[in-house]
Design an enzyme around this catalytic site. Sequence first.
Site: not given
Ligand code: SAH
Length: 368
Positions: A105, A119, A126, A130, A133, A350
């Site tokens: 995406e 973005c 990944c 987390c 996510c 994400c």
């Molecule tokens: N792996 C990298 C980049 C990808 S995620 C990282 O961890 O930074 C980019 C950002 O989006 C990260 O800060 C992540 O925690 C956040 N993110 C992921 N899912 C999300 C969600 N559902 N709502 C808000 N932020 C989210």
Amino acid sequence: MSDVTRDPLTIWLSDVVGRAGFSGVHDFVREYALKSYRLKQLYQAATKQLLDDVDSVTTLPKELRGELVARGITFSSVEPIVLQTSSDKQTTKGLFRLRDGKEVEAVLMEHFGDRTTVCISSQAGCAFACAFCSTGQAGFTRNLTPTEIFDQARFFARELAMRGKRITNVVFMGMGEPFHNYESVMSAVALLNDGQGFGLGHRHITISTVGLVDKIDRFSDEGVQVNLAISLHAPNDEVRSSFMPVNRKFPVSELMAACERYVAKTNRKVFFEYVMLAGVNDSDACAHDLAALMRGHIYHVNLIPYNSTPDAPFSGTPDNRIWAFAKILENAGVPSTVRHNMGRDIAAACGQLRAQTQPKAHMASAGA
Ligand code: SAH
């Protein structure tokens, strides 16, 4: 230092001819007896003039164009299969298919004024899992190549160009962990930044990492002005480890020490992302702990409203609680911004769009 080239033309050409089945740039150049200015014409047509395909490069002889097209030389490695625009028209989310059928995406955000941010994803899936996510829950599939990363930005740059606009910022905040695909990401940065090509300044690029300490150290030595953002999301090990497995490998103290080394070397500000999860990391105590971590450094906190996803058992902190949290930071003298939540109606967080269209990928183990 690695021996991987950071020459943008070579990076781009290697990927493009590799996709067409050549074993390398040398083979390609030999087969068509190409002079170096021809290579530059191809490269600039794709990255600077943003042309659609080889056939549109009218500076090349028609016959050569025909041959290259027939041989499978194409400008884009990503194909949009779903495009969704939010009701306010400010956010467009794209789901792109790669040549092997994998999907990633990318999101275009058009802010007020002329600012536009794209973005982009650095991996399909990944490995870091987390818990909040959507991408993290689906597991790791594979690394993207430099052009698969760059072409997401190229796609939106072409869209914008039709409306007389251009990309002003690129953030590596899509699917994947950029520092887990370090070389390709730095090559994509070289493509984005090349003054002879795409021409986006380093300061307009941000890499966001889950906090891979060894790679932060490596990045500190790159000598680039690219911004660094850290997905901190919790101010202590207890809270952070409860929903970010990476914290068991790189705990908060080691992560903060790496950030200090980065600042000492680069004198650049570090951005900390903090996604607000109701009842998990949004207490007054967390705000005070976070302020203590941040105080005295050139750090900036971005508080991110959570986009809830059906596959993760979290809900977003209510707005009034986000502002109370921000107030504690402010009173402690820590600069913070509450990020504007764009594209909530189109699953713009994400991995959400992909999660709607595909079953879960294979779960992979997290590791740097
Ligand atoms: N792996 C990298 C980049 C990808 S995620 C990282 O961890 O930074 C980019 C950002 O989006 C990260 O800060 C992540 O925690 C956040 N993110 C992921 N899912 C999300 C969600 N559902 N709502 C808000 N932020 C989210």
